[in-house]
Design an enzyme around this catalytic site. Structure first.
Site, PDB file in Angstrom:
ATOM      1  N   TYR A 291       1.204  -0.953   0.241  1.00  0.00           N
ATOM      2  CA  TYR A 291      -0.057  -0.003  -0.383  1.00  0.00           C
ATOM      3  C   TYR A 291       1.304   1.245  -0.043  1.00  0.00           C
ATOM      4  O   TYR A 291       2.196   0.998   1.093  1.00  0.00           O
ATOM      5  CB  TYR A 291      -1.132   0.113   1.268  1.00  0.00           C
ATOM      6  CG  TYR A 291      -1.735   1.428   1.519  1.00  0.00           C
ATOM      7  CD1 TYR A 291      -3.141   1.211   0.710  1.00  0.00           C
ATOM      8  CD2 TYR A 291      -0.745   2.508   1.743  1.00  0.00           C
ATOM      9  CE1 TYR A 291      -4.030   2.435   0.936  1.00  0.00           C
ATOM     10  CE2 TYR A 291      -1.353   3.777   2.131  1.00  0.00           C
ATOM     11  CZ  TYR A 291      -2.921   3.768   1.709  1.00  0.00           C
ATOM     12  OH  TYR A 291      -3.596   5.091   1.669  1.00  0.00           O
TER      13      TYR A 291
ATOM     14  N   GLU B 150      -3.816   7.296  -3.777  1.00  0.00           N
ATOM     15  CA  GLU B 150      -3.318   5.708  -3.122  1.00  0.00           C
ATOM     16  C   GLU B 150      -3.489   4.605  -4.680  1.00  0.00           C
ATOM     17  O   GLU B 150      -3.964   5.101  -5.821  1.00  0.00           O
ATOM     18  CB  GLU B 150      -4.886   5.866  -2.634  1.00  0.00           C
ATOM     19  CG  GLU B 150      -4.445   4.585  -1.957  1.00  0.00           C
ATOM     20  CD  GLU B 150      -5.920   4.440  -1.163  1.00  0.00           C
ATOM     21  OE1 GLU B 150      -5.914   5.137  -0.156  1.00  0.00           O
ATOM     22  OE2 GLU B 150      -6.211   3.552  -1.674  1.00  0.00           O
TER      23      GLU B 150
END
Ligand code: GDP
Ligand code: MN
Length: 377
Positions: free
Chosen positions: A101, A189
């Protein structure tokens, strides 16, 4: 403004961040055609603004044209957490070895951008933050210092990447930061950032949220979003000089002034109700505006009662009452309307509303209680 994954990925491509080959489709037939252009498996992904599409059944692998068509047909039209899927992204599937992530976000309290990373990618980051907060790194970026290697290093170390993958990941992170700055984003993201079985580093998912206030100078992005934006009631309301924000409750609010609108929502909550919206019609009693406001409430299926809360200062309550009656006489409003009008000429307003089906209340508390009571029945 949120971008869809396929839109964000088109920006990623421009900035040299590797993403899987793919195209967006509006129909299952088109999805099948795109799939036929790839050898091996494809992944078909619902393009809606919700997280966790994978878990909810909005991301599926398929092999071959026929299976791709069937899978796309199942996803298109599907309800994902309250949103209907109208587009799918069809991509050549990648062979995932590891999922990470990474993101850049704006930390308003610290007045700095923050680089957030975790080796526990692929899953919902909010979940990770709850269950194992120690696995999330945050490093804050001083705007006068720019992004440095020391911001990135802890993540690279934890991820245990080999030399080449390390260089690739660094490049991706730097380009992601560049996107963050240049698009006026609140958030960019990648979850998951994937290391494939053959050691390639690829952005398998992409999320971007652009600061609404920067839209005027993000013309390219605005053009991307224009079509969908124009379908939103919030946007349409803005064009007509009203500020409207839809919420989850069932008491529709029509109020003059932003402060009174907030107070109206507060008082509804205080008496156990749930507002369906914020709606500030501004300082005029213009019947056209009132009519449009009522239409906005009528377009929201959840609304069970309308609460009309007007404070007459320069605005005269009798004008508003007349406007209200003429507006609703043209509409078939399917729910009761509670009206609280106070201030200049409220006595005359009360007279005008007498005999109509509108429910007149003297006070804000009385009106809120009445509306909550009507919903509870
Ligand atoms: P989200 O659930 O909305 O965040 O959607 P993602 O795009 O992140 O996809 C969810 C999960 O599906 C990922 O974490 C992967 O595990 C899996 N996935 C997505 N694309 C591929 C792919 O090309 N190949 C494989 N094997 N899995 C994929
Ligand atoms: Mn994801």
């Amino acid at each position: 403004m949120k971008l869809h994954e396929y839109q964000a990925k088109s920006i990623f491509r421009k900035y040299g961040i590797p993403v899987p080959d793919g195209e967006v489709a509006l129909t299952a037939e088109r999805a099948a055609e795109i799939a036929a252009g790839f050898t091996g498996k494809v992944v078909i992904k619902a393009q809606v603004h919700v997280g966790g599409r994978g878990k909810a059944g909005g991301v599926k692998l398929a092999e071959g044209k026929a299976e791709a068509e069937k899978t796309a047909a199942a996803i298109l039209g599907m309800d994902l957490k309250g949103l209907t899927v109208e587009k799918v992204l069809v991509e050549k599937a990648i062979d995932i070895d590891k999922e990470y992530y990474i993101s850049f976000a704006m930390d308003r309290a610290k007045h700095m951008a923050v680089f957030i990373s975790s080796v526990m990618g692929g899953v919902d980051i909010e979940e990770v933050a709850k269950k194992s907060p120690e696995s999330i790194n945050k490093s804050y970026i001083d705007p006068f210092m720019d992004l440095k290697d020391f911001h990135i290093r802890p993540f690279l170390k934890q991820a245990g990447l080999e030399k080449e993958a390390c260089a690739d990941a660094t490049k991706i992170i730097r380009n992601l930061y560049k996107i963050f700055l240049e698009t006026d984003a609140n958030l960019v993201e990648i979850n998951p950032l994937v290391i494939t079985k053959d050691k390639k580093v690829i952005a398998a998912d992409a999320k971007m949220d652009i600061d609404d206030n920067a839209m005027y100078r993000q013309q390219e992005i605005y053009a991307m979003l224009k079509e969908e934006l124009e379908k939103q009631p919030e946007h349409q309301a803005k064009q007509k000089g009203l500020s409207y924000i839809k919420m989850e409750g069932n008491i529709g609010c029509i109020v003059n002034g932003a402060g009174l609108s907030m107070a109206t929502m507060d008082i509804i909550k205080l008496y156990g109700g749930e507002p369906a919206n914020f709606l500030d019609i501004g300082g005029s009693s213009n019947p056209e505006k009132v009519k449009y406001a009522m239409q906005l409430l009528m377009s929201d299926k959840n609304v069970k009662v309308a609460l009309f809360n007007i404070f007459g200062g320069i605005t005269r309550c009798d004008d508003v009452a007349r406007g209200l009656i003429s507006a609703i006489s043209e509409l078939k409003v399917p729910f009761p309307i509670v009206v609280r009008l106070t201030g200049t000429n409220s006595v005359e307003a009360k007279e005008i509303l007498k005999g109509s089906e509108l429910i007149f209340e003297e006070t804000m508390i009385g009106a809120a209680k009445k509306a909550v009571g009507l919903v509870a029945r």
